[in-house]
Design a protein around this motif. Structure first.
Motif, PDB file in Angstrom:
ATOM      1  N   HIS A  59       0.837  -1.201   0.000  1.00 57.40           N
ATOM      2  CA  HIS A  59       0.000   0.000   0.000  1.00 57.40           C
ATOM      3  C   HIS A  59       0.873   1.253   0.000  1.00 57.40           C
ATOM      4  O   HIS A  59       1.973   1.244   0.529  1.00 57.40           O
ATOM      5  N   ASN A  60       0.342   2.327  -0.570  1.00 58.50           N
ATOM      6  CA  ASN A  60       1.005   3.631  -0.590  1.00 58.50           C
ATOM      7  C   ASN A  60       0.345   4.512   0.465  1.00 58.50           C
ATOM      8  O   ASN A  60      -0.846   4.795   0.383  1.00 58.50           O
ATOM      9  N   PHE A  61       1.107   4.970   1.449  1.00 63.73           N
ATOM     10  CA  PHE A  61       0.587   5.823   2.518  1.00 63.73           C
ATOM     11  C   PHE A  61       1.068   7.268   2.409  1.00 63.73           C
ATOM     12  O   PHE A  61       0.937   8.031   3.354  1.00 63.73           O
ATOM     13  N   VAL A  62       1.631   7.646   1.269  1.00 68.02           N
ATOM     14  CA  VAL A  62       2.126   9.002   1.090  1.00 68.02           C
ATOM     15  C   VAL A  62       0.970   9.894   0.638  1.00 68.02           C
ATOM     16  O   VAL A  62       0.409   9.703  -0.451  1.00 68.02           O
ATOM     17  N   ASP A  63       0.599  10.849   1.478  1.00 66.28           N
ATOM     18  CA  ASP A  63      -0.475  11.786   1.132  1.00 66.28           C
ATOM     19  C   ASP A  63      -0.037  12.713   0.009  1.00 66.28           C
ATOM     20  O   ASP A  63       1.124  13.116  -0.062  1.00 66.28           O
ATOM     21  N   GLY A  64      -0.968  13.024  -0.863  1.00 68.40           N
ATOM     22  CA  GLY A  64      -0.684  13.977  -1.925  1.00 68.40           C
ATOM     23  C   GLY A  64      -0.015  13.379  -3.149  1.00 68.40           C
ATOM     24  O   GLY A  64       0.242  14.079  -4.116  1.00 68.40           O
ATOM     25  N   LYS A  97       4.761   1.885   1.026  1.00 64.69           N
ATOM     26  CA  LYS A  97       5.372   3.154   0.628  1.00 64.69           C
ATOM     27  C   LYS A  97       5.008   4.245   1.634  1.00 64.69           C
ATOM     28  O   LYS A  97       3.848   4.591   1.800  1.00 64.69           O
ATOM     29  N   VAL A  98       6.042   4.774   2.303  1.00 61.52           N
ATOM     30  CA  VAL A  98       5.845   5.845   3.286  1.00 61.52           C
ATOM     31  C   VAL A  98       6.737   7.053   2.990  1.00 61.52           C
ATOM     32  O   VAL A  98       6.581   8.092   3.614  1.00 61.52           O
ATOM     33  N   MET A  99       7.662   6.912   2.047  1.00 59.22           N
ATOM     34  CA  MET A  99       8.583   7.990   1.691  1.00 59.22           C
ATOM     35  C   MET A  99       8.112   8.653   0.411  1.00 59.22           C
ATOM     36  O   MET A  99       7.894   7.967  -0.597  1.00 59.22           O
ATOM     37  N   GLY A 100       7.941   9.957   0.451  1.00 61.95           N
ATOM     38  CA  GLY A 100       7.500  10.701  -0.719  1.00 61.95           C
ATOM     39  C   GLY A 100       8.589  10.826  -1.763  1.00 61.95           C
ATOM     40  O   GLY A 100       9.772  10.554  -1.502  1.00 61.95           O
ATOM     41  N   SER A 101       8.207  11.254  -2.945  1.00 60.51           N
ATOM     42  CA  SER A 101       9.169  11.396  -4.038  1.00 60.51           C
ATOM     43  C   SER A 101      10.173  12.508  -3.765  1.00 60.51           C
ATOM     44  O   SER A 101      11.194  12.598  -4.438  1.00 60.51           O
ATOM     45  N   ASP A 102       9.909  13.326  -2.731  1.00 62.59           N
ATOM     46  CA  ASP A 102      10.862  14.355  -2.326  1.00 62.59           C
ATOM     47  C   ASP A 102      11.886  13.828  -1.321  1.00 62.59           C
ATOM     48  O   ASP A 102      12.774  14.552  -0.883  1.00 62.59           O
ATOM     49  N   GLY A 103      11.768  12.552  -0.948  1.00 60.82           N
ATOM     50  CA  GLY A 103      12.708  11.938  -0.009  1.00 60.82           C
ATOM     51  C   GLY A 103      12.330  12.100   1.445  1.00 60.82           C
ATOM     52  O   GLY A 103      13.038  11.621   2.322  1.00 60.82           O
ATOM     53  N   ALA A 108       3.047  10.865  10.081  1.00 65.41           N
ATOM     54  CA  ALA A 108       1.700  10.378   9.789  1.00 65.41           C
ATOM     55  C   ALA A 108       1.751   9.215   8.794  1.00 65.41           C
ATOM     56  O   ALA A 108       1.103   8.185   9.004  1.00 65.41           O
ATOM     57  N   SER A 109       2.524   9.373   7.720  1.00 65.42           N
ATOM     58  CA  SER A 109       2.649   8.301   6.733  1.00 65.42           C
ATOM     59  C   SER A 109       3.310   7.069   7.338  1.00 65.42           C
ATOM     60  O   SER A 109       2.874   5.940   7.110  1.00 65.42           O
ATOM     61  N   LEU A 110       4.362   7.294   8.120  1.00 63.19           N
ATOM     62  CA  LEU A 110       5.057   6.179   8.750  1.00 63.19           C
ATOM     63  C   LEU A 110       4.139   5.448   9.720  1.00 63.19           C
ATOM     64  O   LEU A 110       4.092   4.212   9.730  1.00 63.19           O
ATOM     65  N   LEU A 111       3.382   6.184  10.510  1.00 61.79           N
ATOM     66  CA  LEU A 111       2.471   5.558  11.464  1.00 61.79           C
ATOM     67  C   LEU A 111       1.387   4.753  10.740  1.00 61.79           C
ATOM     68  O   LEU A 111       1.071   3.630  11.143  1.00 61.79           O
ATOM     69  N   LYS A 112       0.842   5.305   9.652  1.00 65.40           N
ATOM     70  CA  LYS A 112      -0.152   4.561   8.869  1.00 65.40           C
ATOM     71  C   LYS A 112       0.458   3.275   8.309  1.00 65.40           C
ATOM     72  O   LYS A 112      -0.179   2.218   8.321  1.00 65.40           O
ATOM     73  N   GLY A 113       1.689   3.367   7.807  1.00 68.82           N
ATOM     74  CA  GLY A 113       2.360   2.182   7.278  1.00 68.82           C
ATOM     75  C   GLY A 113       2.610   1.136   8.346  1.00 68.82           C
ATOM     76  O   GLY A 113       2.397  -0.059   8.129  1.00 68.82           O
ATOM     77  N   LEU A 114       3.061   1.574   9.518  1.00 74.76           N
ATOM     78  CA  LEU A 114       3.309   0.633  10.613  1.00 74.76           C
ATOM     79  C   LEU A 114       2.010   0.024  11.122  1.00 74.76           C
ATOM     80  O   LEU A 114       1.970  -1.172  11.464  1.00 74.76           O
ATOM     81  N   ASN A 115       0.935   0.809  11.166  1.00 76.37           N
ATOM     82  CA  ASN A 115      -0.375   0.264  11.543  1.00 76.37           C
ATOM     83  C   ASN A 115      -0.811  -0.815  10.559  1.00 76.37           C
ATOM     84  O   ASN A 115      -1.336  -1.859  10.952  1.00 76.37           O
ATOM     85  N   PHE A 116      -0.601  -0.551   9.277  1.00 76.79           N
ATOM     86  CA  PHE A 116      -0.948  -1.520   8.230  1.00 76.79           C
ATOM     87  C   PHE A 116      -0.175  -2.822   8.438  1.00 76.79           C
ATOM     88  O   PHE A 116      -0.748  -3.916   8.370  1.00 76.79           O
TER      89      PHE A 116
END
Length: 148
Positions: A59-64, A97-103, A108-116
């Motif tokens: 899953h992709n958890f990167v907002d935007g 995926k928790v790291m955005g294309s900007d690095g 929030a993204s990391l927590l969603k990924g770890l929850n998943f």
């Protein structure tokens, strides 16, 4: 247990018990570029890789950003996956995926990924996290503790 012993246990041919349940490695990173995965893997160690991505555990958890796991503009997640695939070519990959294309990785993204991962941990054998976050977060620490 050393790295070679772990790799031996992931090899389906060497471990018949894994034929019905191959090792699943969750890669918490910048996504994956399947086109580069094989090429990177062969550069690290020539092999005939049959690594598959487990779609329902990815899953992709990167907002935007669009929900496409297969856009790894940084190629960091792809590099991590290729090292794993070259040494353990029969593992299955769960891409988180928790790291955005900007690095950047936000909490929030990391927590969603770890929850998943925590919700699916009965189907994940190994978790690979190779990230840097700019600030400490108790919720992330707590979820990490719950997973392990």
């Amino acid at each position: 247990m050393n790295f070679n012993q772990i790799i031996e246990k992931t090899n389906v041919d060497a471990n018949p018990l894994k034929q019905n349940h191959p090792i699943v490695v969750a890669i918490v990173d910048s996504g994956i570029d399947e086109a580069l995965l094989l090429r990177f893997s062969e550069q690290v160690q020539p092999c005939t890789c049959s690594t598959d991505i487990v779609e329902h555990l990815s899953h992709n958890f990167v907002d935007g950003e669009d929900n496409d796991l297969y856009k790894d503009k940084l190629h960091h997640g792809t590099g991590v996956a290729s090292i794993i695939a070259s040494h353990a070519p029969f593992v299955k990959l769960a891409i988180v995926k928790v790291m955005g294309s900007d690095g950047n990785v936000n909490n929030a993204s990391l927590l969603k990924g770890l929850n998943f991962i925590n919700e699916h941990k009965q189907n994940i054998d190994i978790i690979s996290i190779s990230l840097c976050v700019s600030e400490s977060n108790e919720d992330v620490k707590d979820m990490h503790g719950e997973i392990v």
